[in-house]
Design a protein around this motif. Sequence first.
Motif, PDB file in Angstrom:
ATOM      1  N   LEU A 197       0.809  -1.209   0.000  1.00  0.00           N
ATOM      2  CA  LEU A 197       0.000   0.000   0.000  1.00  0.00           C
ATOM      3  C   LEU A 197       0.850   1.270   0.000  1.00  0.00           C
ATOM      4  CD1 LEU A 197      -2.647  -1.139   2.631  1.00  0.00           C
ATOM      5  CD2 LEU A 197      -3.093  -0.750   0.204  1.00  0.00           C
ATOM      6  N   ASP A 198       2.089   1.161   0.480  1.00  0.00           N
ATOM      7  CA  ASP A 198       2.973   2.326   0.562  1.00  0.00           C
ATOM      8  C   ASP A 198       3.946   2.403  -0.607  1.00  0.00           C
ATOM      9  OD1 ASP A 198       1.810   2.842   3.057  1.00  0.00           O
ATOM     10  OD2 ASP A 198       3.231   1.507   4.064  1.00  0.00           O
ATOM     11  N   TYR A 204       8.846   9.232   5.802  1.00  0.00           N
ATOM     12  CA  TYR A 204       9.316   7.954   5.271  1.00  0.00           C
ATOM     13  C   TYR A 204       8.791   7.697   3.859  1.00  0.00           C
ATOM     14  CZ  TYR A 204      10.576   7.350  10.134  1.00  0.00           C
ATOM     15  OH  TYR A 204      11.127   7.542  11.383  1.00  0.00           O
ATOM     16  N   CYS A 205       7.936   8.587   3.352  1.00  0.00           N
ATOM     17  CA  CYS A 205       7.367   8.412   2.012  1.00  0.00           C
ATOM     18  C   CYS A 205       7.577   9.686   1.194  1.00  0.00           C
ATOM     19  CB  CYS A 205       5.881   8.076   2.094  1.00  0.00           C
ATOM     20  SG  CYS A 205       5.118   7.848   0.463  1.00  0.00           S
ATOM     21  N   PHE A 263      13.984  12.561   5.008  1.00  0.00           N
ATOM     22  CA  PHE A 263      13.307  11.372   4.474  1.00  0.00           C
ATOM     23  C   PHE A 263      14.194  10.151   4.735  1.00  0.00           C
ATOM     24  CE2 PHE A 263      11.301  14.873   2.413  1.00  0.00           C
ATOM     25  CZ  PHE A 263       9.977  14.477   2.237  1.00  0.00           C
ATOM     26  N   VAL A 264      13.689   9.225   5.554  1.00  0.00           N
ATOM     27  CA  VAL A 264      14.468   8.067   5.986  1.00  0.00           C
ATOM     28  C   VAL A 264      14.197   6.898   5.042  1.00  0.00           C
ATOM     29  CG1 VAL A 264      14.994   6.521   7.908  1.00  0.00           C
ATOM     30  CG2 VAL A 264      14.268   8.889   8.360  1.00  0.00           C
ATOM     31  N   GLN A 265      15.261   6.393   4.408  1.00  0.00           N
ATOM     32  CA  GLN A 265      15.146   5.311   3.434  1.00  0.00           C
ATOM     33  C   GLN A 265      16.293   4.314   3.657  1.00  0.00           C
ATOM     34  OE1 GLN A 265      12.585   5.673   0.346  1.00  0.00           O
ATOM     35  NE2 GLN A 265      11.878   6.452   2.308  1.00  0.00           N
ATOM     36  N   TRP A 313       9.324   0.174   7.515  1.00  0.00           N
ATOM     37  CA  TRP A 313      10.510   0.996   7.309  1.00  0.00           C
ATOM     38  C   TRP A 313      11.378   0.998   8.562  1.00  0.00           C
ATOM     39  CZ3 TRP A 313      11.811   1.886   2.668  1.00  0.00           C
ATOM     40  CH2 TRP A 313      10.864   2.172   1.677  1.00  0.00           C
ATOM     41  N   ARG A 314      12.668   0.846   8.374  1.00  0.00           N
ATOM     42  CA  ARG A 314      13.615   0.901   9.488  1.00  0.00           C
ATOM     43  C   ARG A 314      13.829   2.359   9.914  1.00  0.00           C
ATOM     44  NH1 ARG A 314      17.126  -2.784  11.261  1.00  0.00           N
ATOM     45  NH2 ARG A 314      16.780  -4.082   9.407  1.00  0.00           N
ATOM     46  N   GLN A 315      13.894   2.582  11.206  1.00  0.00           N
ATOM     47  CA  GLN A 315      14.141   3.924  11.737  1.00  0.00           C
ATOM     48  C   GLN A 315      15.627   4.138  12.007  1.00  0.00           C
ATOM     49  OE1 GLN A 315      10.267   3.539  14.561  1.00  0.00           O
ATOM     50  NE2 GLN A 315      11.473   5.389  14.856  1.00  0.00           N
TER      51      GLN A 315
END
Length: 527
Positions: free
Chosen positions: A249-250, A343-344, A445-447, A325-327
């Motif tokens: 969904l993300d 995160y998106c 933005f965390v990726q 998603w990892r922080q």
Amino acid sequence: MLEANLKEQLKGYLANVTQPVELVASLDDSPKSAELNALLDDIASLSDKVSVVRKDDDKRKPSFMIRRAGTDIGVRFAGIPMGHEFTSLVLALLQVGGHPSKAAPELIQQIRDLDGDFAFETYFSLSCQNCPDVVQALNLMSVLNPRVSHVAIDGALFKDEVDARKVMAVPTIFLNGEPFGQGRMELEQIVAKIDSGAEAKAAAKIAKKEAFDVLIVGGGPAGAAAAIYAARKGIRTGIAAERFGGQVLDTMDIENFISVPHTEGPKLAAHLEQHVKDYDVDIMNLQKASKLVPAKTEGGLHEVVLENGASLRAKTVILSTGARWRQMNVPGEDDYRNKGVAYCPHCDGPLFKGKRVAVIGGGNSGVEAAIDLAGIVAHVTLIEFDSQLRADAVLQRKLASLPNVKIITSALTTQVHGDGQRVTGLSYKDRNSDALHQIELEGIFVQIGLVPNTEWLKDTVALSPRGEIQVDARGETSQPGIFAAGDCTTVPYKQIVIAMGEGSKASLSAFDYLIRLPAEAREVEAA
């Protein structure tokens, strides 16, 4: 405004309108108002049951209300609902125009029975794939219950309002002027949140269910595939999912799903759910597992305890809880989540137009995010822990060609800074010199990859040091009769197509386990 082929499609949809609809416009002299006016005229030209009314009485311009003529039934859009929100516009036209919703009858009745006055406002962006579900859910509620109202607001078009209300992530929902929620929410979730007795009723309903032959925990690609394969064997199958579709969904663009050149995550998730519903599968959505109690004897019943207190029992269990998603796990990250920490990039990027942001992570996801954001924001700083980027060469070349991107490698993010309301910067340590540096910016933005959703399984099934469920070639875990599949397992390469294959395999293995049980253990115990 609308292209010819889109007009033709919309004309076909509007044939389902059974009651007169008015498009009540509030416009000014801006180019965006002219654009909206052209869109409304195009829509009205396609059906004799749709007309445009100019009123200019709303505080937000451009905006318009889709209203059932002669009534107060309607929904309002502040902005121009194209992009991902065009579907929301079409559904609103149909539902206000009397076309019935496909929502479950009991859910529709629950909405009609809501007691109270609920004025919702949702901030969305046209590039957000999570926003339409929220907008469509609240639009439907406002059509079904006269005490519910909804305004969907394009955050990019009403920047002053977004800044004043400190909206830094989409979708963001306000109820009666107060923050209500952020991120993707299903219709059932929204209704349950405002219907105080919903959770208890759901728990009581679940507690009465008989034991399953196969119970799947998780509704992503692995879980959906497992459910279909189990149901096709003619055995009693249930699926409990925190949100059907899972991390798909993300996901924005999917271009490596074999035989489908291009699709989008929410669209694929909807297809998965519909495929499962084609079979006799008991789908229990919005149900998060909190505990697994393995059977004490071979052929006994395993128990899955849900967060609402209810329990489900089954001869076999397939764990397909996926990953998230990892922080970064640094000071300030949690404090400024949705206040600049995101995160998106597809969803929240437009809210940072003209600002300075950082992307954490130099893999494919991080580099793709930096490329996308570079076309929106003033400047992007990409920070990678390793000494070099790990993304595909083609992505690295594209990134290096962008004038407003800076790449920093061998860097460890150490802290997120803010002013109490929003992000103002971050600190990182140069891993070569140990020198500390600080960057002033407005968004992060965390990726940096995924972490499996398996904390609730600790001391129940064997987990790897990374928290992944250890499985063999058949998808079996360390507990007899319990199987696992997808991103939550030790199977390498977290891909949709691999998760589907692993879910199918785990389901076949579960069926094989069932038919090999001693004869006296094959019948599922009565509830």
